[in-house]
Design an enzyme around this catalytic site. Sequence first.
Site, PDB file in Angstrom:
ATOM      1  N   HIS A  52      10.185 -34.473 -16.755  1.00 43.15           N
ATOM      2  CA  HIS A  52      11.622 -34.617 -16.441  1.00 43.15           C
ATOM      3  C   HIS A  52      11.821 -35.605 -15.315  1.00 43.15           C
ATOM      4  O   HIS A  52      10.862 -36.058 -14.688  1.00 43.15           O
ATOM      5  CB  HIS A  52      12.266 -33.258 -16.158  1.00 43.15           C
ATOM      6  CG  HIS A  52      11.796 -32.587 -14.900  1.00 43.15           C
ATOM      7  ND1 HIS A  52      10.513 -32.122 -14.735  1.00 43.15           N
ATOM      8  CD2 HIS A  52      12.453 -32.276 -13.749  1.00 43.15           C
ATOM      9  CE1 HIS A  52      10.403 -31.565 -13.541  1.00 43.15           C
ATOM     10  NE2 HIS A  52      11.563 -31.646 -12.917  1.00 43.15           N
ATOM     11  N   HIS A  54      13.013 -35.709 -12.251  1.00 37.52           N
ATOM     12  CA  HIS A  54      12.977 -35.521 -10.799  1.00 37.52           C
ATOM     13  C   HIS A  54      11.884 -36.391 -10.169  1.00 37.52           C
ATOM     14  O   HIS A  54      10.793 -36.545 -10.725  1.00 37.52           O
ATOM     15  CB  HIS A  54      12.782 -34.049 -10.451  1.00 37.52           C
ATOM     16  CG  HIS A  54      14.024 -33.234 -10.706  1.00 37.52           C
ATOM     17  ND1 HIS A  54      13.998 -31.874 -10.895  1.00 37.52           N
ATOM     18  CD2 HIS A  54      15.331 -33.612 -10.809  1.00 37.52           C
ATOM     19  CE1 HIS A  54      15.248 -31.446 -11.096  1.00 37.52           C
ATOM     20  NE2 HIS A  54      16.064 -32.482 -11.060  1.00 37.52           N
ATOM     21  N   ASP A  56       9.845 -36.129  -7.742  1.00 36.73           N
ATOM     22  CA  ASP A  56       8.506 -35.612  -7.443  1.00 36.73           C
ATOM     23  C   ASP A  56       7.648 -35.470  -8.707  1.00 36.73           C
ATOM     24  O   ASP A  56       6.493 -35.026  -8.637  1.00 36.73           O
ATOM     25  CB  ASP A  56       8.575 -34.286  -6.665  1.00 36.73           C
ATOM     26  CG  ASP A  56       9.241 -33.172  -7.447  1.00 36.73           C
ATOM     27  OD1 ASP A  56      10.276 -33.424  -8.096  1.00 36.73           O
ATOM     28  OD2 ASP A  56       8.726 -32.028  -7.403  1.00 36.73           O
ATOM     29  N   HIS A  57       8.200 -35.876  -9.860  1.00 36.09           N
ATOM     30  CA  HIS A  57       7.441 -35.855 -11.121  1.00 36.09           C
ATOM     31  C   HIS A  57       7.228 -37.261 -11.683  1.00 36.09           C
ATOM     32  O   HIS A  57       6.305 -37.472 -12.455  1.00 36.09           O
ATOM     33  CB  HIS A  57       8.152 -34.985 -12.168  1.00 36.09           C
ATOM     34  CG  HIS A  57       8.194 -33.546 -11.757  1.00 36.09           C
ATOM     35  ND1 HIS A  57       7.403 -32.582 -12.329  1.00 36.09           N
ATOM     36  CD2 HIS A  57       8.907 -32.921 -10.785  1.00 36.09           C
ATOM     37  CE1 HIS A  57       7.636 -31.420 -11.731  1.00 36.09           C
ATOM     38  NE2 HIS A  57       8.545 -31.602 -10.797  1.00 36.09           N
ATOM     39  N   HIS A 107      15.996 -26.243 -16.750  1.00 35.25           N
ATOM     40  CA  HIS A 107      15.862 -26.766 -15.375  1.00 35.25           C
ATOM     41  C   HIS A 107      16.635 -28.088 -15.291  1.00 35.25           C
ATOM     42  O   HIS A 107      17.431 -28.301 -14.388  1.00 35.25           O
ATOM     43  CB  HIS A 107      14.380 -26.958 -15.076  1.00 35.25           C
ATOM     44  CG  HIS A 107      14.077 -27.645 -13.785  1.00 35.25           C
ATOM     45  ND1 HIS A 107      14.348 -27.102 -12.546  1.00 35.25           N
ATOM     46  CD2 HIS A 107      13.512 -28.861 -13.535  1.00 35.25           C
ATOM     47  CE1 HIS A 107      13.965 -27.949 -11.603  1.00 35.25           C
ATOM     48  NE2 HIS A 107      13.452 -29.025 -12.173  1.00 35.25           N
ATOM     49  N   ASP A 128       8.622 -28.051 -14.631  1.00 35.70           N
ATOM     50  CA  ASP A 128       9.362 -27.107 -13.785  1.00 35.70           C
ATOM     51  C   ASP A 128      10.132 -26.094 -14.625  1.00 35.70           C
ATOM     52  O   ASP A 128      11.147 -25.552 -14.180  1.00 35.70           O
ATOM     53  CB  ASP A 128      10.359 -27.860 -12.886  1.00 35.70           C
ATOM     54  CG  ASP A 128       9.681 -28.594 -11.749  1.00 35.70           C
ATOM     55  OD1 ASP A 128       8.445 -28.497 -11.621  1.00 35.70           O
ATOM     56  OD2 ASP A 128      10.390 -29.273 -10.987  1.00 35.70           O
ATOM     57  N   HIS A 166       4.072 -26.789  -9.983  1.00 35.86           N
ATOM     58  CA  HIS A 166       4.141 -26.367  -8.574  1.00 35.86           C
ATOM     59  C   HIS A 166       3.343 -25.093  -8.332  1.00 35.86           C
ATOM     60  O   HIS A 166       3.244 -24.232  -9.209  1.00 35.86           O
ATOM     61  CB  HIS A 166       5.598 -26.098  -8.151  1.00 35.86           C
ATOM     62  CG  HIS A 166       6.450 -27.314  -8.048  1.00 35.86           C
ATOM     63  ND1 HIS A 166       6.511 -28.084  -6.899  1.00 35.86           N
ATOM     64  CD2 HIS A 166       7.276 -27.895  -8.942  1.00 35.86           C
ATOM     65  CE1 HIS A 166       7.363 -29.092  -7.105  1.00 35.86           C
ATOM     66  NE2 HIS A 166       7.836 -28.995  -8.335  1.00 35.86           N
TER      67      HIS A 166
END
Length: 251
Positions: A52, A54, A56-57, A107, A128, A166
């Site tokens: 996805h 975001h 941090d991905h 999410h 996530d 995570h």
Amino acid sequence: MTITPVKAFNDNYIWIIGEGSRAVCIDPGDPAPAAEYLSRSGQVLEQIWITHHHHDHCGGIDALRRAYPEAAVYGNADIEAATRAADNGLQIRFGDALATVWATPGHTAHHLSYLLENSDGLHVFCGDTLFSAGCGRVFTGTIEALYESFQRYNSLPEHTLFYPAHEYTAANLRFAAHIEPDNADICAALQAAEQASAPTLPVNLAHERAVNPFLRAGLPQVKARVEALIGQPCDSGLAVFAALRELKNRF
Ligand SMILES: [Zn+2]
């Protein structure tokens, strides 16, 4: 075939699948630890799979592609750096293994999971969507979609392994114990997670069915506890699931 968690930021895992001298990198939010791992293991990055949008991905895609220009990047259409559109049902070959893309929204609206089948079994890179003993927060998706994604995961064989992005296991299990204080599996898993020095992941579906409140929303004891906590009845599994997510947000 090896599947290795590479730590990034505070609590992210970049999962790297290695086969001989080739590798797939899933959700490289930070390019540095992924590049360092690849160079140490002598592997060439062949594919990147993005769950996805975001940061941090997917924040490390551009830097990794500068180092490995041949690497194909799979992602939803909302991933600008993707070179291959990954839609629900797409199959991706890596070595002898085949991965299938599943749309698992909730999410985010366009969250994907990658289901890799090899001689060891089925491995789900779930980003996530599912965390051990928990689930992702609802950002651009909906709680209904997240619930459906969990039903879809729950249809898989019990030995299926999940690889979330995570390390939230201990915190999630503290919430799970708040929902089911008498659940011995949750207590044991919490103790193990609090003492763990290594990643608590992957986890198999049988374990998640035993400890994850979001896979247990249909059970009478979970429904009763949630209704007591929110002070109103829940008329469906979805209503319990949604109430659990709200309770977790405030826990
Ligand atoms: Zn996210």
